[in-house]
Design a protein around this motif. Structure first.
Motif, PDB file in Angstrom:
ATOM      1  N   CYS A  93     -15.751  -3.807  48.545  1.00  0.00           N
ATOM      2  CA  CYS A  93     -16.697  -2.796  48.056  1.00  0.00           C
ATOM      3  C   CYS A  93     -16.261  -2.273  46.693  1.00  0.00           C
ATOM      4  CB  CYS A  93     -16.785  -1.645  49.054  1.00  0.00           C
ATOM      5  SG  CYS A  93     -17.684  -0.227  48.408  1.00  0.00           S
ATOM      6  N   TYR A  94     -17.158  -2.315  45.702  1.00  0.00           N
ATOM      7  CA  TYR A  94     -16.814  -1.736  44.397  1.00  0.00           C
ATOM      8  C   TYR A  94     -17.582  -0.442  44.128  1.00  0.00           C
ATOM      9  CZ  TYR A  94     -20.511  -5.026  42.609  1.00  0.00           C
ATOM     10  OH  TYR A  94     -21.645  -5.769  42.385  1.00  0.00           O
ATOM     11  N   GLN A  95     -18.039   0.205  45.213  1.00  0.00           N
ATOM     12  CA  GLN A  95     -18.571   1.567  45.117  1.00  0.00           C
ATOM     13  C   GLN A  95     -19.780   1.697  44.184  1.00  0.00           C
ATOM     14  OE1 GLN A  95     -17.258   4.836  46.703  1.00  0.00           O
ATOM     15  NE2 GLN A  95     -17.116   3.092  48.079  1.00  0.00           N
ATOM     16  N   CYS A  96     -20.655   0.688  44.185  1.00  0.00           N
ATOM     17  CA  CYS A  96     -21.813   0.760  43.281  1.00  0.00           C
ATOM     18  C   CYS A  96     -22.851   1.754  43.773  1.00  0.00           C
ATOM     19  CB  CYS A  96     -22.443  -0.616  43.137  1.00  0.00           C
ATOM     20  SG  CYS A  96     -23.213  -1.220  44.657  1.00  0.00           S
ATOM     21  N   ARG A 105     -21.794   4.984  51.287  1.00  0.00           N
ATOM     22  CA  ARG A 105     -20.775   4.584  50.311  1.00  0.00           C
ATOM     23  C   ARG A 105     -19.448   5.297  50.555  1.00  0.00           C
ATOM     24  NH1 ARG A 105     -20.489   5.650  43.835  1.00  0.00           N
ATOM     25  NH2 ARG A 105     -20.889   7.757  44.568  1.00  0.00           N
ATOM     26  N   MET A 141     -17.633   3.658  53.296  1.00  0.00           N
ATOM     27  CA  MET A 141     -17.028   2.402  52.836  1.00  0.00           C
ATOM     28  C   MET A 141     -15.670   2.684  52.190  1.00  0.00           C
ATOM     29  SD  MET A 141     -19.065   0.178  53.839  1.00  0.00           S
ATOM     30  CE  MET A 141     -18.378  -1.309  53.102  1.00  0.00           C
ATOM     31  N   CYS A 160     -26.538  -5.116  49.566  1.00  0.00           N
ATOM     32  CA  CYS A 160     -25.192  -4.986  49.007  1.00  0.00           C
ATOM     33  C   CYS A 160     -24.876  -6.176  48.098  1.00  0.00           C
ATOM     34  CB  CYS A 160     -24.159  -4.916  50.124  1.00  0.00           C
ATOM     35  SG  CYS A 160     -22.476  -4.981  49.483  1.00  0.00           S
ATOM     36  N   PRO A 161     -24.597  -5.914  46.818  1.00  0.00           N
ATOM     37  CA  PRO A 161     -24.342  -7.020  45.886  1.00  0.00           C
ATOM     38  C   PRO A 161     -23.012  -7.715  46.162  1.00  0.00           C
ATOM     39  CG  PRO A 161     -24.047  -4.904  44.787  1.00  0.00           C
ATOM     40  CD  PRO A 161     -24.567  -4.609  46.162  1.00  0.00           C
ATOM     41  N   ARG A 162     -22.164  -7.115  46.996  1.00  0.00           N
ATOM     42  CA  ARG A 162     -20.877  -7.725  47.339  1.00  0.00           C
ATOM     43  C   ARG A 162     -20.940  -8.462  48.664  1.00  0.00           C
ATOM     44  NH1 ARG A 162     -17.413  -8.841  43.762  1.00  0.00           N
ATOM     45  NH2 ARG A 162     -15.507  -7.817  44.407  1.00  0.00           N
ATOM     46  N   ILE A 182     -21.397  -7.436  51.638  1.00  0.00           N
ATOM     47  CA  ILE A 182     -20.716  -6.750  52.736  1.00  0.00           C
ATOM     48  C   ILE A 182     -21.787  -6.250  53.707  1.00  0.00           C
ATOM     49  CG2 ILE A 182     -19.059  -4.906  53.288  1.00  0.00           C
ATOM     50  CD1 ILE A 182     -18.467  -4.789  50.228  1.00  0.00           C
ATOM     51  N   PRO A 216     -22.304  -3.028  55.373  1.00  0.00           N
ATOM     52  CA  PRO A 216     -21.886  -1.641  55.623  1.00  0.00           C
ATOM     53  C   PRO A 216     -22.287  -1.164  57.024  1.00  0.00           C
ATOM     54  CG  PRO A 216     -22.923  -1.822  53.466  1.00  0.00           C
ATOM     55  CD  PRO A 216     -23.135  -3.132  54.154  1.00  0.00           C
TER      56      PRO A 216
HETATM   57  S1  SF4 Z   1     -23.671  -1.607  48.144  1.00  0.00           S
HETATM   58 FE1  SF4 Z   1     -21.860  -2.766  48.826  1.00  0.00          FE
HETATM   59  S2  SF4 Z   1     -20.469  -2.797  47.057  1.00  0.00           S
HETATM   60 FE2  SF4 Z   1     -22.042  -1.231  46.623  1.00  0.00          FE
HETATM   61  S3  SF4 Z   1     -21.060   0.682  47.358  1.00  0.00           S
HETATM   62 FE3  SF4 Z   1     -22.275  -0.116  49.062  1.00  0.00          FE
HETATM   63  S4  SF4 Z   1     -20.876  -1.386  50.267  1.00  0.00           S
HETATM   64 FE4  SF4 Z   1     -19.909  -1.017  48.277  1.00  0.00          FE
END
Ligand code: SF4
Ligand code: SF4
Lengths: 191, 296
Positions: free
Chosen positions: A44-47, A65, A68, A98-100, A102, A104
């Motif tokens: 997760c990069y906290q976007c 977020r 996460m 989620c662009p990563r 993941i 959540p």
């Molecule tokens: S969308 Fe994905 S990468 Fe972005 S904050 Fe949420 S969990 Fe992290």
């Protein structure tokens, strides 16, 4: 490139120890969440795309977020004792966006499983479990509905455990295997 | 005839039996035969059980799948919550031997074994699938076209999301249910944030009803904006949330919408000539008469 030195030896030590965690941190928690959720919260990069997609966010202080981040930092107590943990509708909008890549939602489910182990669980969840233990159904049949079913040409009770109660002991065995009934009864005692 | 084990779940048979009756009758007219899945239980409720302990959820859902494996039939069902449990657990266990072994250890206690020999389908996807039924066959089965009404679609969450674990493709703006609605002679309408959750899932309805209804209310506002005459869905739990929920919204927030909520099978039943009595529409919280007057 010059590396800044601090004259505080404790701080120097901490900064060089990659395993250093703040005192609130439980690295085991991060690992447990990973095991149960089978999703890579650490990526997760906290976007904030998740929070931006969340139907619960605009009407509460629930921020996916934030959870996460708690998963990554191992902030176990903070995550499991926060009542917002139970405001996720499991709609999976965050997961699809989620662009990563993941999930959540699955992180939340894992945290809820861990909360349950500490007896933190909404009572209505336990009541559903008790109903399934005794009837096989979370939402059992009732008389008004039985009459309506007969009018429709259906059997008064559906062909589920309601019509075949001989299947209920098997269900009870499964629930007993996980001591679910026992735990639900203990937590709901006196209600 | 394509034969399936019909997994009922709880809310359809025990709160909206019209959905069950409609599914059995409407599917038969398009070449699908639904056989009773004897001894099935709650799926179990993915929000409550998944939150308590995913291992219990896997084992209980697997038991239901085993019953269909014994019949050597694929499962079909009419509820997104059931789909989440039955489809997803079947899918996970087929692809994760470790987990499958752990679940089978539990099932051994009741002399059952999950083999992974059958598949799970939502009845709506079978209706859409040209190999089984297809939109044309649905159109051909219509005897009472539902002309003159605008019908909005609620897809719900657990049928199509998470996209990676499903096979439906786009979850931002799907249109396949609209095709099934248009086939009945009514006009499907688009509205803001169509894919938003009904608000009931994850145990939130039971945990914080006001919060849950507030999500529902946002959908109701968006539906009212486009002048929908009815909302159709493919999940009795969403149906409960929109139908009984409108009464609760009236009590909690003091606004009323009076929007009839119909499961797609009920809508299809009407279009195939079933009467409102055949569908027990009188059990609905919101009176369906204004919609029925428009289309019948
Ligand atoms: S969308 Fe994905 S990468 Fe972005 S904050 Fe949420 S969990 Fe992290
Ligand atoms: S799955 Fe939960 S956290 Fe994710 S968007 Fe939906 S309600 Fe929010």
């Amino acid at each position: 490139m010059a590396v800044k030195k601090y004259d505080n030896p404790d701080l120097e030590k901490k900064l060089h120890d990659t395993r250093y965690h703040s005192i609130d941190t439980n690295p085991e928690f991060t690992k447990k969440v990973l095991d149960i959720s089978r999703t890579i919260a650490n990526m997760c990069y906290q976007c904030g795309t998740c929070t931006g997609s969340c139907p619960s966010a605009p009407r509460s202080s629930y921020r996916i977020r934030l959870f996460m981040r708690r998963a990554v930092l191992g902030l176990e107590d903070e995550a499991l004792t926060d009542p917002d943990l139970w405001l996720c509708t499991t709609c999976y909008s965050c997961t699809d966006r989620c662009p990563r890549d993941i999930a959540p939602t699955d992180v939340i489910m894992a945290m809820r499983n861990l909360a349950f182990k500490r007896d933190i669980i909404p009572r209505n969840f336990l009541k559903t479990a008790q109903l399934i233990y005794s009837t096989g159904h979370g939402v059992p049949n009732n008389d008004v509905n039985r009459a309506a079913r007969v009018k429709l040409g259906l059997t008064a009770d559906p062909p589920t455990t309601h019509s075949y109660p001989e299947f209920i002991p098997g269900i009870q065995k499964i629930l007993n295997y996980f001591e679910l009934k026992q735990n639900a009864d203990r937590m709901l005692e006196g209600e | 005839m394509h034969e399936y084990a019909f997994f009922l779940g709880c809310i359809a048979p025990n709160r909206y039996p019209g959905c069950e009756a409609a599914a059995i009758k409407t599917s038969e007219k398009v070449g699908i035969k639904l056989l009773p899945l004897k001894g099935a239980s709650c799926c179990p409720a993915p929000g409550a059980f998944g939150s308590i302990d995913l291992n219990v959820w896997y084992a209980m859902a697997a038991r239901n799948v085993c019953l269909a494996e014994e019949m050597k039939k694929d499962i079909t069902l009419i509820c997104n919550g059931c789909y989440k449990s039955i489809y997803e657990v079947n899918h996970i266990l087929k692809h994760n031997d470790d987990l499958k072994d752990r679940v089978n250890e539990v099932l051994a206690e009741i002399d059952m074994e999950f083999k992974g020999s059958q598949d799970v389908w939502h009845l709506a996807e079978l209706y859409y699938d040209p190999k089984i039924c297809g939109v044309q066959k649905i159109r051909d089965s219509v005897t009472t076209p539902l002309t003159g009404a605008k019908v909005a679609v609620h897809y719900g969450c657990h049928l199509m999301k998470p996209q990676k674990e499903r096979h439906f493709g786009d979850t931002e703006n799907p249109m396949w249910l609209e095709e099934l609605v248009d086939a009945l002679g009514c006009e499907s309408v688009q509205y803001r944030n169509k894919m938003q959750c009904c608000g009931a899932g994850g145990g939130v309805r039971g945990y914080d009803i006001t919060h849950s209804l507030d999500i529902t209310n946002e959908k109701m506002i968006n539906l009212q904006e486009v002048g929908a005459d009815a909302l159709t869905e493919v999940c009795p739990f969403c149906q409960l949330q929109f139908d009984r929920g409108q009464i609760e919204i009236q009590e909690t927030f003091g606004v009323s919408y009076g929007l009839p909520i119909l499961h797609y099978n009920e809508l299809l039943g009407l279009a195939q000539g079933m009467s409102p009595q055949d569908l027990a529409l009188d059990l609905h919280g919101i009176d369906c008469t204004p919609f029925l007057k428009k289309v019948l």
